[in-house]
Design a protein around this motif. Structure first.
Motif, short mmCIF file in Angstrom:
data_model
loop_
_atom_site.label_atom_id
_atom_site.label_comp_id
_atom_site.label_asym_id
_atom_site.label_seq_id
_atom_site.Cartn_x
_atom_site.Cartn_y
_atom_site.Cartn_z
N GLN A 215 0.83 -1.22 0.00
CA GLN A 215 0.00 0.00 0.00
C GLN A 215 0.86 1.27 0.00
O GLN A 215 0.48 2.27 -0.60
CB GLN A 215 -0.96 -0.02 1.19
CG GLN A 215 -2.13 -0.97 1.03
CD GLN A 215 -3.01 -0.63 -0.17
OE1 GLN A 215 -3.26 0.54 -0.46
NE2 GLN A 215 -3.46 -1.64 -0.89
N GLN A 219 0.47 4.29 -2.60
CA GLN A 219 0.23 5.67 -2.18
C GLN A 219 1.35 6.62 -2.65
O GLN A 219 1.09 7.75 -3.03
CB GLN A 219 0.08 5.75 -0.65
CG GLN A 219 -1.11 4.97 -0.10
CD GLN A 219 -2.42 5.32 -0.77
OE1 GLN A 219 -2.69 6.48 -1.09
NE2 GLN A 219 -3.25 4.32 -1.01
N ILE A 416 -9.15 -1.78 -3.96
CA ILE A 416 -8.08 -0.94 -3.41
C ILE A 416 -6.71 -1.58 -3.61
O ILE A 416 -5.70 -1.00 -3.27
CB ILE A 416 -8.30 -0.61 -1.91
CG1 ILE A 416 -8.23 -1.88 -1.04
CG2 ILE A 416 -9.58 0.14 -1.70
CD1 ILE A 416 -8.34 -1.61 0.44
N THR A 417 -6.70 -2.79 -4.19
CA THR A 417 -5.43 -3.45 -4.46
C THR A 417 -5.10 -3.36 -5.94
O THR A 417 -4.13 -2.75 -6.34
CB THR A 417 -5.50 -4.94 -4.02
OG1 THR A 417 -5.92 -4.97 -2.66
CG2 THR A 417 -4.17 -5.61 -4.14
N GLY A 420 -5.33 0.28 -6.90
CA GLY A 420 -4.88 1.11 -5.78
C GLY A 420 -4.37 2.48 -6.18
O GLY A 420 -4.27 3.38 -5.35
N LEU A 635 -5.75 -5.56 5.16
CA LEU A 635 -5.52 -4.75 3.96
C LEU A 635 -6.07 -3.34 4.16
O LEU A 635 -5.42 -2.35 3.83
CB LEU A 635 -6.17 -5.42 2.74
CG LEU A 635 -6.13 -4.64 1.43
CD1 LEU A 635 -4.71 -4.45 0.95
CD2 LEU A 635 -6.94 -5.37 0.35
N ARG A 639 -3.87 0.04 4.35
CA ARG A 639 -4.12 1.14 3.42
C ARG A 639 -4.28 2.46 4.17
O ARG A 639 -3.70 3.48 3.79
CB ARG A 639 -5.38 0.86 2.60
CG ARG A 639 -5.75 1.96 1.63
CD ARG A 639 -6.96 1.58 0.81
NE ARG A 639 -7.43 2.71 0.03
CZ ARG A 639 -8.28 3.63 0.47
NH1 ARG A 639 -8.76 3.53 1.71
NH2 ARG A 639 -8.65 4.63 -0.28
#
Length: 676
Positions: A215, A219, A416-417, A420, A635, A639
């Motif tokens: 993550q 980001q 979100i993976t 992402g 996860l 995140r």
């Protein structure tokens, strides 16, 4: 030091160095972090607690003399009846004839294999001795002739000599907050799971580390992209958007209103929008897209809508032209099959700014297509707006906002993976009054009754899709399967026109068949190509899926979503063998719910993240310890932590985060081009 080559480990000779290199193991560090991909649990279980087809270890007394049968050279089947927890179980051993001499009635045995609850049988059984090293046995991915015993021996030596060199990379606050085991101990207990409690703690620690690192990569990538890709701040009169929505023949759902707000807030910001809009088939994504395009145009920019097929582009062009009628907004459709003169005129108008919204396939951003002032690109299905397309636009000097739409409901953990690097908006509410598609699961021998139902639908003026499974587009067997089925339908229903579409047809022929189906000159469309994304045919009320057990839940749901787009009741018939792997469970789930998000979560649990999209998704990380379906809470936590860290000064400057920064630096995360 962990950077030493594996040749420095006692017992690893030149041949073993080559074999380990095949596994991607070059250094001591690589060997330490080469974790088992699964663990076999050899703890003895109570038979009354064991599920059907579960791998299990059972214990009991041999009830009668073992029975041995030979079938073919060196092939044998030994059946031993064992009394387990007062239940008589058959343990079947293949090619282990020697056991007949060793096992006698009354002997107490421990055996492991797959349990068939219906037949009270353990198949593929092996005898187990009480393990010296615990009841959990690690299983490593092996190849190149490496033996498990050798690998375990080398890993044990490495821990003996180098365990103290394993550096902690998580800061103290995280270790204390989540009560995490230190890194060196966690690595040890993953390789040597003698104690269940310590093993669980070790796994929890490494799952969090692995997901946090992933993550953080995402980001940081988003942050660098955002800083590099300054967007265009768009300003429009909000009353025009309100007016447009009020004129619609139906009210927006609260979910549509929410996602439209998220999209328009992005468009107002100075940063380039990179957002995924997901919603079930029929949830109303197109109206949201139209409102966003309107906002872009009223801000003085052009909009582009890219779709997978030309026929879909035509349909979108028609519906947008109707939506924007009398608004002064100029829409156009750019088609690969357009005549040269018309195409040239469209391109000239687009470059001059005389077209506000252009609709077409992904060819819209190719060479020779120039925009006057492109402000928003919306891609519908199939075309994940990747790095290459963004680069093409940058080279044209354009930094438009990008909205990617998909009707494949993706569980939040995967969204979100796999996505992402994008913000995610979800329409999780269906418009009022939409009738759910009635779904039935039937056995393949009921095909004659299905053909009768197709006839009755046609007599009522409706159309039918018949879908054959497709594993590979070039698979001759699958194409032949479709041809045979097409012939069968034509012979059984001679009064109907049946069309055929498969992967070997030229693109133009596929478009032609789809066009005929859209115009109702073809009543039944037999297809191997995946038509989850395709033409909108409100008159199609029946979806028949042949060998439905060969599809995943998400794909079955997409196919089902092709029907039920008009006001008439629609039906989906799944022809599937109940004995197929997972088939019974998948078919039952399909008949129970029409909720795409619930189905996608069940699909993720059944098939795992790697197969969720039908192929390995490049956006999914190669996880060694974590499982996206199981570890979704970790996860989400990782995140949230990654977002806070990347935005904080401490992460970039404090020595407590040096280990994390060094790991990310080593993987090239701070190099935007490499991440691109």
């Amino acid at each position: 030091m962990l950077t030493q080559p594996v040749s420095s480990v006692q017992g690893v000779g030149p041949r073993a160095v080559e074999q380990l290199a095949d596994l991607g193991i070059y250094t001591i560090h690589d060997l330490i972090f080469y974790f088992p991909f699964r663990y076999d649990d050899f703890a003895v279980r109570n038979i009354h607690e064991v599920e059907h087809e579960e791998k299990v270890t059972l214990q009991g007394a041999v009830h009668s003399q073992p029975e041995l049968r030979f079938y073919g050279p060196k092939k044998s089947r030994l059946t031993i009846r064992v009394l387990v927890d007062n239940v008589l179980v058959q343990a079947v051993f293949f090619n282990q004839a020697f056991l007949k001499r060793q096992i006698q009635p009354g002997d107490y045995v421990t055996f492991h294999g797959k349990f068939d609850r219906h037949r009270l049988m353990v198949q593929g059984a092996v005898l187990k001795q009480p393990a010296d090293d615990g009841e959990i046995e690690p299983v490593y991915p092996l190849k190149s002739g490496i033996k498990l015993a050798s690998l375990k021996k080398w890993i044990a030596r490495v821990f003996q000599d180098f365990q103290e060199d394993i550096q902690e990379i998580l800061p103290d606050p995280a270790l204390k907050k989540y009560k995490l085991m230190e890194r060196s101990k966690a690595c040890y207990h993953l390789h040597f799971p003698h104690d269940m409690d310590l093993f669980e703690q070790a796994r929890r620690r490494m799952v969090y580390e692995e997901l946090l690192v992933f993550q953080l990569k995402m980001q940081i990538f988003r942050k660098t992209q955002r800083e590099a890709d300054s967007g265009t701040e768009k300003v429009w009169d909000p009353s025009e958007l309100v007016q447009f929505i009020n004129k619609l023949p139906f009210p927006l759902t609260s979910a549509q209103e929410r996602v439209l707000h998220e999209i328009t807030e992005d468009m107002k910001s100075p940063y380039r929008m990179n957002r995924l809009l997901q919603g079930d088939v029929g949830s109303g994504k197109t109206i949201v897209a139209a409102a966003a395009l309107l906002a872009a145009v009223r801000s003085g920019y052009q909009g582009a809508l890219m779709v997978p097929t030309e026929i879909l582009a035509e349909q979108h062009a028609q519906s947008l032209a109707e939506l924007f009628e009398n608004s002064g907004i100029r829409t156009a459709h750019l088609s690969g099959s357009s005549k040269t003169k018309a195409k040239r005129e469209t391109l000239e108008k687009l470059a001059a700014g005389e077209i506000d919204i252009i609709i077409g396939t992904h060819a819209l951003i190719q060479e020779g297509v120039d925009f006057h002032r492109l402000g928003l690109v919306i891609t519908d299905e199939q075309h994940r707006f990747g790095v290459q397309q963004r680069r093409v636009l940058r080279e044209k000097g354009l930094q438009p906002d990008v909205l990617f739409m998909t009707a494949t409901p993706i569980p939040r953990t995967l969204a979100i993976t796999a996505f992402g690097d994008m913000d995610v908006s979800t329409i999780d509410e269906m418009p009022a009054g939409r009738k759910p598609v009635e779904t039935y699961w039937v056995k393949p021998d009921m095909m004659p009754r299905v053909l009768g139902f197709i006839r009755r639908q046609a007599e009522a003026g409706h159309q039918t899709y018949v879908i054959c499974p497709l594993i590979e587009e070039s698979d001759v067997l699958d194409v032949q399967n479709a041809i045979d089925l097409h012939t069968q339908i034509q012979e059984a229903l001679p009064e109907l026109k049946a069309g055929l579409m498969h992967g070997r047809l030229p693109a133009q022929d596929k478009e032609e068949v789809m066009q005929q189906f859209a115009e109702n000159s073809v009543q039944v469309l037999v297809s191997t190509t995946v038509v989850e994304v395709g033409v909108n045919v409100p008159n199609a009320t029946l979806m028949v899926i042949y060998d439905a057990n060969r599809f995943g839940l998400a794909q079955l749901h997409q196919l089902r979503g092709r029907v039920g787009r008009g006001s008439d009741q629609a039906y989906c018939i799944l022809l599937a063998d109940p004995k197929s792997d997972n088939g019974k469970e998948r078919m039952s789930i399909m008949t129970e719910t029409n909720d795409g998000f619930e189905l996608s979560q069940r699909d993720l649990e059944l098939r795992g993240p790697g197969d969720f999209f039908g192929v390995k998704q490049s956006g999914l990380p190669e996880l060694k310890v974590a499982d996206i379906a199981e570890d979704f809470k970790a996860l989400e936590t990782a995140r949230q932590d990654a977002v806070k860290l990347v935005e904080s000064d401490a992460f970039w400057k404090d020595s407590s985060y040096r280990g994390l920064r060094q790991m990310l630096e080593k993987e090239g995360v701070f190099d935007a081009d490499r991440m691109d």
